[in-house]
Write an enzyme that holds these catalytic residues in place. Structure first.
Site, PDB file in Angstrom:
ATOM      1  N   ALA A 132      -3.407  10.913   5.452  1.00 33.47           N
ATOM      2  CA  ALA A 132      -3.647  11.183   6.866  1.00 33.47           C
ATOM      3  C   ALA A 132      -4.338  12.540   6.976  1.00 33.47           C
ATOM      4  O   ALA A 132      -4.225  13.376   6.082  1.00 33.47           O
ATOM      5  CB  ALA A 132      -2.330  11.203   7.615  1.00 33.47           C
ATOM      6  N   GLY A 173      -1.378   7.928   4.041  1.00 34.35           N
ATOM      7  CA  GLY A 173      -1.927   6.980   5.013  1.00 34.35           C
ATOM      8  C   GLY A 173      -2.866   5.970   4.372  1.00 34.35           C
ATOM      9  O   GLY A 173      -2.963   4.837   4.830  1.00 34.35           O
ATOM     10  N   GLU A 195      -0.627   3.351   2.944  1.00 28.76           N
ATOM     11  CA  GLU A 195      -0.022   2.582   4.040  1.00 28.76           C
ATOM     12  C   GLU A 195      -1.033   1.577   4.607  1.00 28.76           C
ATOM     13  O   GLU A 195      -0.683   0.472   4.995  1.00 28.76           O
ATOM     14  CB  GLU A 195       0.462   3.543   5.125  1.00 28.76           C
ATOM     15  CG  GLU A 195       1.597   4.426   4.623  1.00 28.76           C
ATOM     16  CD  GLU A 195       2.075   5.398   5.679  1.00 28.76           C
ATOM     17  OE1 GLU A 195       1.370   6.403   5.912  1.00 28.76           O
ATOM     18  OE2 GLU A 195       3.126   5.145   6.283  1.00 28.76           O
ATOM     19  N   GLU A 208       4.076  12.181   1.223  1.00 31.81           N
ATOM     20  CA  GLU A 208       4.425  12.888   2.461  1.00 31.81           C
ATOM     21  C   GLU A 208       5.645  13.798   2.342  1.00 31.81           C
ATOM     22  O   GLU A 208       5.690  14.872   2.941  1.00 31.81           O
ATOM     23  CB  GLU A 208       4.667  11.885   3.605  1.00 31.81           C
ATOM     24  CG  GLU A 208       3.407  11.211   4.122  1.00 31.81           C
ATOM     25  CD  GLU A 208       2.982   9.994   3.323  1.00 31.81           C
ATOM     26  OE1 GLU A 208       3.512   9.770   2.216  1.00 31.81           O
ATOM     27  OE2 GLU A 208       2.104   9.259   3.810  1.00 31.81           O
TER      28      GLU A 208
END
Ligand code: NAI
Length: 745
Positions: free
Chosen positions: A75, A121, A124, A146
């Protein structure tokens, strides 16, 4: 092959074209070295899916990156930092959930074709696709890092990963934040196929067609209990959470599907976690809790819990500190260690190592194996030369055992390193790294010997842990090519390299050594010269204070525990045993000579050393050792200390504060005296070299969080009680007067 270029404007770096009935969505964010996930990128992707949905010609989708060696690195953290409230972050997480739910239930199969880092991310994102192919390149890694930033995966990762690979393996990955290589990812069931790089797109297109035609069916029962996640290299912050998951506990596959068993499993996992994190890392606890909600109450409840926890965590101090460290190390990777950003390092094609002892052997490994250049080791005797090769072999054997290398690869790497007792092979080295005994005269002697047999441009780097580099350079004919490269033990594991320049060190020499350090996998800081430079200097008063506490009657176990509770990986007395009590004792007078009485070591240790207790290496120190393994405190050692066996119960928080503040105060002195170039390097050095608690962000972030005025008061209080060794650093007094923090100029 029919290729139809759709007239779609590339938004957010996403492009779309259709090949043989397969829509290929390529992500290549312009002007960015890596792709990252943000809400805008997610929306642009969803728009393209709508287009693929509407196009009757399109039967399936391939999702691929246009970057050379990167898929999606995670992310966009900069973006997360701009959000103002937990509710804002929660909303972003929910938005990602919606987008990825839509992707997961998309009517046509979506194949992710992964080459390069697919992290956070990025992972994911592909977990919501229907089929995952990864290249077998060393550049390809997958993971959910994370928690290393004090966060949890916020785009469905806490739910999709356990569903795909089982709770045990998913917890291991999420709680440690470690990366896995393609072969491991396949074994765990994270990806479906591993393919050679040049074939990635073709195979992805083929699988997309097969999935759409129904000739390829994916049947997944998660493999988490069969394939147990084992870590690769665990460096830096990931290392802290190593071994978090007790495999025995999770063995019973039945447990996971049975509510009572599951409760036992999670309760136990939480206990282990708290033992390891001591409640200092809330993200790990939240991750555990959120995964549990998903397993117990279903995907929707799990995603709800994930979004909420993610929103809260972004605003915790711990996450802020960990993100700052991440930014600091990222910035260091881009620097060359000099004031001239355009200066290019020179190429180092061969390295010579002097001294095949504990450090020399480790340096030979990182140079020969990680940097990958030929290495010639010279020791004064055959035993030393043999020791270096044996040490390299041992580390390689461990890697073969962990399957991170094949035996063949290991042998090839070992053949890069040779050793002997003379200077043969040194003529062509570009860099010599010296790790002989800590003795200025000896170091001068080897400098002269090296200069007689090497070329004009050869760099001489010393791994001394305390001798000023300027003093070493006095023994050189080419002082501008003398520099310090201070490694930490064990060299193959410790992430920091502290490079020390003296005023005459040439900039190209610094830039070249920084480049070498990075190639050896190190986080590199450059500091200015002085006794003990930065790390050894701030460690000295820290260790001294622990010794003062022992002399006052502190109990060894309580003292060690106090600092571990504060957040250090081991207590100071355990560390003293590790480093060698005699070694620490030798540094004492050097520091005292340089900095005066405030750095004087208490006499308390003399009796311990003269009793022949040197620490782990002699199997006898403050603690007892059995086959090198630490056992309990040796009660006899108290007889050698003031107060004998009559130990006092001193207050844990005060013990920890006294010891830790010594390090913080000395770090501030180093900044004030220009040893450190900035506070950031001081924080990185203390965390990665000495184990300063990462969640506190390093001595300077810690000082800023306490408030400089508050820190000054604390030091003055201890100064009143214990004297000049607690005299506040002049720069601290200045900062308080100016009302500024250490990250403000
Ligand atoms: P060590 O005692 O394990 O190894 C020293 C090696 O140097 C021995 O193998 C010895 O035979 C060899 N040697 C001595 N004279 C030599 C000569 N004239 N030519 C070639 N080889 C010679 O010592 P260790 O622990 O590896 O330390 C080496 C240096 O690294 C010291 O300056 C020490 O201060 C520094 N250092 C040590 C750290 C540690 O944790 N042990 C950490 C950071 C730096």
């Amino acid at each position: 092959m029919a290729t139809k270029q759709e007239a779609v404007e590339a938004k957010q770096g996403l492009s779309y074209d259709v090949t043989n009935g397969v829509a290929v969505i390529t992500v290549d964010q312009p002007g960015a070295p890596v792709n990252t996930l943000s809400p805008e990128v997610g929306t642009a992707f969803s728009d393209l899916l709508v287009q693929a949905e509407r196009d009757p010609e399109v039967k399936a989708v391939v999702f691929i990156s246009g970057k050379k060696d990167n898929f999606v690195a995670g992310a966009n953290i900069d973006f997360l930092q701009t959000l103002k409230t937990p509710a804002d972050v929660e909303a972003i997480s929910r938005g990602a959930h919606e987008q990825f739910d839509r992707l997961e239930s998309f009517s046509k199969p979506v194949v992710a074709a992964i080459h390069g880092a697919c992290l956070g991310g990025g992972l994911e994102w592909v977990l919501a696709c229907h089929y995952r192919i990864v290249t077998d390149s060393p550049k390809s890694v997958v993971g959910l890092p994370e928690t290393q930033l004090g966060l949890i995966p916020g785009a469905g990762g806490t739910q999709r990963l356990p569903a795909l690979i089982g709770a045990e393996a998913a917890l291991d990955l999420i709680l440690t934040g470690k990366n896995v290589k393609p072969s491991k990812a396949k074994k765990l069931g994270i990806v479906d196929e591993v393919v050679p790089v040049p074939m990635l797109k073709d195979i992805a297109l083929k699988r997309a067609v097969e999935l759409a035609a129904g000739t390829l069916k994916v049947e997944r029962s998660h493999q988490g209990f069969k394939a147990v996640a084992q870590s690769g290299k665990k460096k830096g912050i990931a290392g802290i959470f190593q071994g978090l998951i007790n495999k025995d506990l999770w063995k019973e596959a039945a447990l996971e599907d049975n509510p009572l068993g599951r409760k036992v499993m999670f309760d136990q996992a939480k206990k282990q976690l708290l033992k390891k994190t001591r409640g200092k890392y809330p993200a790990q606890e939240k991750a555990l809790q959120v995964i549990r909600v998903g397993l117990e109450s279903g995907r929707k409840a799990g995603l709800d819990a994930e979004a909420k926890a993610f929103g809260e965590l972004v605003f915790t101090d711990v996450s802020r500190r960990l993100v700052e460290i991440f930014f600091a190390t990222t910035a260091l990777k881009k620097e060359n260690g000099t004031a001239n950003p355009n200066l290019k390092p020179r190429e180092v094609k061969k390295v010579g190592v002097l001294g095949g002892g504990l450090m020399g052997g480790g340096i030979a490994y990182v140079a020969g194996v990680l940097q990958g250049v030929p290495v010639r080791v010279k020791d004064r005797d055959d035993a030393g030369a043999g020791r270096a090769l044996k040490q390299v072999q041992t580390v390689l054997d461990e890697r073969v055992k962990r399957r991170s290398l094949t035996r063949l690869e290991s042998n090839a790497k070992l053949s890069n390193i040779t050793a002997g007792t003379d200077y043969s092979g040194f003529k062509s080295v570009d860099l010599v790294i010296e790790a002989v005994f800590e003795d200025l005269k000896l170091k001068h002697q080897v400098i002269a010997e090296v200069e007689a047999v090497t070329g004009e441009n050869t760099i001489f780097a010393s791994n001394t842990s305390s001798l000023p580099i300027g003093e070493l350079a006095k023994g050189s004919k080419r002082p501008s090519q003398v520099i310090g490269m201070h490694y930490f033990s064990p060299v193959h594991k410790m992430p920091l390299l502290e490079i020390i320049t003296h005023p005459g060190t040439a900039e190209w020499v610094t830039a070249t050594c920084v480049d070498v350090g990075k190639k050896q996998g190190k986080t590199v800081i450059v500091v200015n010269d002085g006794p003990g430079f930065y790390t050894s200097r701030i460690l000295a008063p820290y260790m001294n204070e622990a010794a003062y506490l022992l002399a006052e009657g502190a109990d060894i176990v309580q003292l060690d525990k106090a600092l571990v509770d504060f957040g250090f990986p081991v207590g100071p007395i355990t560390l003293l045993d590790e480093v060698g009590i005699d070694v620490a004792q030798k540094v004492g007078p050097i520091m005292e000579a340089a900095f005066g009485k405030r750095m004087a070591a208490p006499k308390a240790l003399e009796g311990v050393v003269s009793d022949g207790r040197l620490g782990r290496k002699t199997n006898k120190g403050f603690y007892l050792y059995e086959n090198g393994k630490k056992k309990e405190v040796d009660p006899q050692v108290y007889l050698l200390l003031p107060h004998g066996k009559d130990r006092k119960s001193l207050e844990a928080s005060e013990m920890a504060e006294r010891v830790a503040l010594q390090m913080v105060n000395e770090a501030i002195r180093c900044l004030g005296e220009g040893i450190l170039r900035n506070a950031r390097d001081g924080d990185v050095g203390a965390i990665f070299g000495l184990g300063f608690p990462p969640f506190l962000g390093g001595p300077f972030r810690y000082a800023d969080a306490l408030g400089p005025a508050n820190l000054l008061r604390k030091l003055e209080h201890y100064q009143d009680k214990y004297g000049e060794r607690f005299t506040p650093a002049p720069l601290l007094v200045e900062k308080v007067r100016a009302g500024k923090g250490f990250y403000e100029s």
